[in-house]
Design a protein around this motif. Structure first.
Motif, PDB file in Angstrom:
ATOM      1  N   MET A   1     -97.934  35.471 -30.195  1.00  0.00           N
ATOM      2  CA  MET A   1     -98.531  36.793 -30.391  1.00  0.00           C
ATOM      3  C   MET A   1     -99.842  36.655 -31.177  1.00  0.00           C
ATOM      4  N   ASN A   2    -100.847  37.348 -30.685  1.00  0.00           N
ATOM      5  CA  ASN A   2    -102.167  37.248 -31.303  1.00  0.00           C
ATOM      6  C   ASN A   2    -102.647  38.639 -31.710  1.00  0.00           C
ATOM      7  N   PHE A   3    -101.960  39.246 -32.686  1.00  0.00           N
ATOM      8  CA  PHE A   3    -102.322  40.599 -33.112  1.00  0.00           C
ATOM      9  C   PHE A   3    -103.596  40.573 -33.937  1.00  0.00           C
ATOM     10  N   ASN A   4    -104.515  41.460 -33.587  1.00  0.00           N
ATOM     11  CA  ASN A   4    -105.789  41.555 -34.277  1.00  0.00           C
ATOM     12  C   ASN A   4    -106.037  43.028 -34.580  1.00  0.00           C
ATOM     13  N   PHE A   5    -106.058  43.366 -35.859  1.00  0.00           N
ATOM     14  CA  PHE A   5    -106.185  44.765 -36.286  1.00  0.00           C
ATOM     15  C   PHE A   5    -107.469  45.406 -35.756  1.00  0.00           C
ATOM     16  N   THR A   6    -108.568  44.660 -35.761  1.00  0.00           N
ATOM     17  CA  THR A   6    -109.847  45.193 -35.277  1.00  0.00           C
ATOM     18  C   THR A   6    -109.761  45.531 -33.796  1.00  0.00           C
ATOM     19  N   GLU A   7    -109.156  44.629 -32.999  1.00  0.00           N
ATOM     20  CA  GLU A   7    -108.998  44.890 -31.566  1.00  0.00           C
ATOM     21  C   GLU A   7    -108.106  46.105 -31.320  1.00  0.00           C
ATOM     22  N   ILE A   8    -107.033  46.218 -32.088  1.00  0.00           N
ATOM     23  CA  ILE A   8    -106.106  47.348 -31.932  1.00  0.00           C
ATOM     24  C   ILE A   8    -106.830  48.663 -32.224  1.00  0.00           C
ATOM     25  N   ILE A   9    -107.566  48.706 -33.336  1.00  0.00           N
ATOM     26  CA  ILE A   9    -108.291  49.929 -33.709  1.00  0.00           C
ATOM     27  C   ILE A   9    -109.347  50.272 -32.665  1.00  0.00           C
ATOM     28  N   THR A  10    -110.100  49.254 -32.214  1.00  0.00           N
ATOM     29  CA  THR A  10    -111.147  49.490 -31.216  1.00  0.00           C
ATOM     30  C   THR A  10    -110.548  49.993 -29.912  1.00  0.00           C
ATOM     31  N   ALA A  11    -109.499  49.324 -29.420  1.00  0.00           N
ATOM     32  CA  ALA A  11    -108.846  49.741 -28.176  1.00  0.00           C
ATOM     33  C   ALA A  11    -108.239  51.131 -28.336  1.00  0.00           C
ATOM     34  N   PHE A  12    -107.648  51.409 -29.498  1.00  0.00           N
ATOM     35  CA  PHE A  12    -107.077  52.729 -29.762  1.00  0.00           C
ATOM     36  C   PHE A  12    -108.150  53.811 -29.678  1.00  0.00           C
ATOM     37  N   MET A  13    -109.279  53.569 -30.339  1.00  0.00           N
ATOM     38  CA  MET A  13    -110.359  54.566 -30.365  1.00  0.00           C
ATOM     39  C   MET A  13    -110.963  54.785 -28.976  1.00  0.00           C
ATOM     40  N   VAL A  14    -111.136  53.701 -28.225  1.00  0.00           N
ATOM     41  CA  VAL A  14    -111.679  53.829 -26.870  1.00  0.00           C
ATOM     42  C   VAL A  14    -110.731  54.657 -26.006  1.00  0.00           C
ATOM     43  N   LEU A  15    -109.444  54.312 -26.032  1.00  0.00           N
ATOM     44  CA  LEU A  15    -108.457  55.068 -25.242  1.00  0.00           C
ATOM     45  C   LEU A  15    -108.355  56.512 -25.723  1.00  0.00           C
ATOM     46  N   PHE A  16    -108.399  56.702 -27.039  1.00  0.00           N
ATOM     47  CA  PHE A  16    -108.318  58.052 -27.599  1.00  0.00           C
ATOM     48  C   PHE A  16    -109.478  58.908 -27.105  1.00  0.00           C
ATOM     49  N   LEU A 122    -108.286  50.643 -19.373  1.00  0.00           N
ATOM     50  CA  LEU A 122    -107.296  49.612 -19.677  1.00  0.00           C
ATOM     51  C   LEU A 122    -107.681  48.270 -19.068  1.00  0.00           C
ATOM     52  N   LEU A 123    -108.113  48.289 -17.819  1.00  0.00           N
ATOM     53  CA  LEU A 123    -108.517  47.028 -17.185  1.00  0.00           C
ATOM     54  C   LEU A 123    -109.768  46.453 -17.834  1.00  0.00           C
ATOM     55  N   SER A 124    -110.666  47.334 -18.220  1.00  0.00           N
ATOM     56  CA  SER A 124    -111.876  46.882 -18.898  1.00  0.00           C
ATOM     57  C   SER A 124    -111.541  46.279 -20.252  1.00  0.00           C
ATOM     58  N   LEU A 125    -110.626  46.919 -20.983  1.00  0.00           N
ATOM     59  CA  LEU A 125    -110.197  46.397 -22.282  1.00  0.00           C
ATOM     60  C   LEU A 125    -109.502  45.053 -22.120  1.00  0.00           C
ATOM     61  N   ARG A 126    -108.746  44.930 -21.024  1.00  0.00           N
ATOM     62  CA  ARG A 126    -108.011  43.679 -20.783  1.00  0.00           C
ATOM     63  C   ARG A 126    -108.969  42.503 -20.616  1.00  0.00           C
ATOM     64  N   ALA A 127    -110.162  42.798 -20.090  1.00  0.00           N
ATOM     65  CA  ALA A 127    -111.160  41.732 -19.927  1.00  0.00           C
ATOM     66  C   ALA A 127    -111.722  41.279 -21.271  1.00  0.00           C
ATOM     67  N   GLU A 128    -111.598  42.117 -22.317  1.00  0.00           N
ATOM     68  CA  GLU A 128    -112.192  41.802 -23.616  1.00  0.00           C
ATOM     69  C   GLU A 128    -111.177  41.485 -24.713  1.00  0.00           C
ATOM     70  N   PHE A 129    -109.987  42.127 -24.669  1.00  0.00           N
ATOM     71  CA  PHE A 129    -109.018  42.034 -25.764  1.00  0.00           C
ATOM     72  C   PHE A 129    -107.706  41.396 -25.318  1.00  0.00           C
ATOM     73  N   SER A 130    -106.919  40.960 -26.317  1.00  0.00           N
ATOM     74  CA  SER A 130    -105.587  40.415 -26.050  1.00  0.00           C
ATOM     75  C   SER A 130    -104.665  41.540 -25.590  1.00  0.00           C
ATOM     76  N   ILE A 131    -103.779  41.201 -24.656  1.00  0.00           N
ATOM     77  CA  ILE A 131    -102.923  42.215 -24.042  1.00  0.00           C
ATOM     78  C   ILE A 131    -101.985  42.880 -25.050  1.00  0.00           C
ATOM     79  N   GLU A 132    -101.488  42.106 -26.035  1.00  0.00           N
ATOM     80  CA  GLU A 132    -100.575  42.690 -27.022  1.00  0.00           C
ATOM     81  C   GLU A 132    -101.281  43.725 -27.900  1.00  0.00           C
ATOM     82  N   ASN A 133    -102.568  43.497 -28.172  1.00  0.00           N
ATOM     83  CA  ASN A 133    -103.337  44.468 -28.955  1.00  0.00           C
ATOM     84  C   ASN A 133    -103.560  45.757 -28.164  1.00  0.00           C
TER      85      ASN A 133
END
Length: 192
Positions: A1-16, A122-133
């Motif tokens: 598992m490669n959890f990254n708080f910055t990636e999670i916050i960024t992906a959350f904000m983009v999806l939000f 989601l697909l765009s984020l997948r190209a940039e971020f880890s799937i678990e994030n």
């Protein structure tokens, strides 16, 4: 598992920003009035399920029909661009066909929450971020969606129509910037 708080916050904000559940409160309230009841939990879970399934199977589906992720991301950037235009300019480009089985599943869970914009994102984020994030970001958004759906009437009274309009326009500008970034990053990959 490669959890990254910055990636999670960024992906959350983009999806939000793409899902724009706050900006969709007027639509949610209108659906509630028309159908009498919306199952907030069911709508949130169905939307989350659709997004996570697409996160895993979307790329395979695209490969099956002969489209690469960069092309899909460029096409998605156009969708995000037009959604952002709707949000910032107050115009309507997407027309609802009016057919609905239940308000909870259609049009609320799909395509309002888990629609073309969020699936493309989601697909765009997948190209940039880890799937678990991305999964954590989706789950966090599902929780926020549930809370907003459950308290939509109270939020509307608290923020007021002007507050909702301001929030919608702010997220529209953010989404516009994201669409431009998505386009420029992925268009380069198509010509390499």
């Amino acid at each position: 598992m490669n959890f990254n708080f910055t990636e999670i916050i960024t992906a959350f904000m983009v999806l939000f920003a793409v899902i724009d559940i706050i900006g969709n409160i007027p639509i949610v309230i209108d659906l509630r009035k028309k159908s009498g009841h919306i199952q907030s939990g069911k709508a949130s879970l169905i939307a989350g399920f659709i997004m996570i399934i697409f996160l895993f199977l979307g790329k395979s589906l695209l490969n099956f029909i002969g489209v690469d992720v960069n092309s899909f991301a460029v096409a998605g950037s156009f969708i995000l661009f037009f959604i952002a235009l709707e949000m910032t300019l107050g115009i309507t480009l997407y027309k609802d066909d009016g057919s609905a089985m239940t308000a909870t599943v259609f049009p609320l869970a799909f395509p309002l929450i888990a629609g073309p914009g969020s699936l493309t994102t989601l697909l765009s984020l997948r190209a940039e971020f880890s799937i678990e994030n991305i999964i954590v970001a989706v789950l966090c958004n599902v929780v926020v969606i549930y809370i907003v759906l459950k308290t939509s009437s109270k939020i509307e009274r608290l923020i007021g129509p002007n507050g909702i309009t301001i929030i919608r326009k702010i997220f529209g500008v953010i989404l516009l910037a994201i669409a431009v970034k998505l386009f420029t990053q992925n268009i380069k990959a198509l010509f390499i």
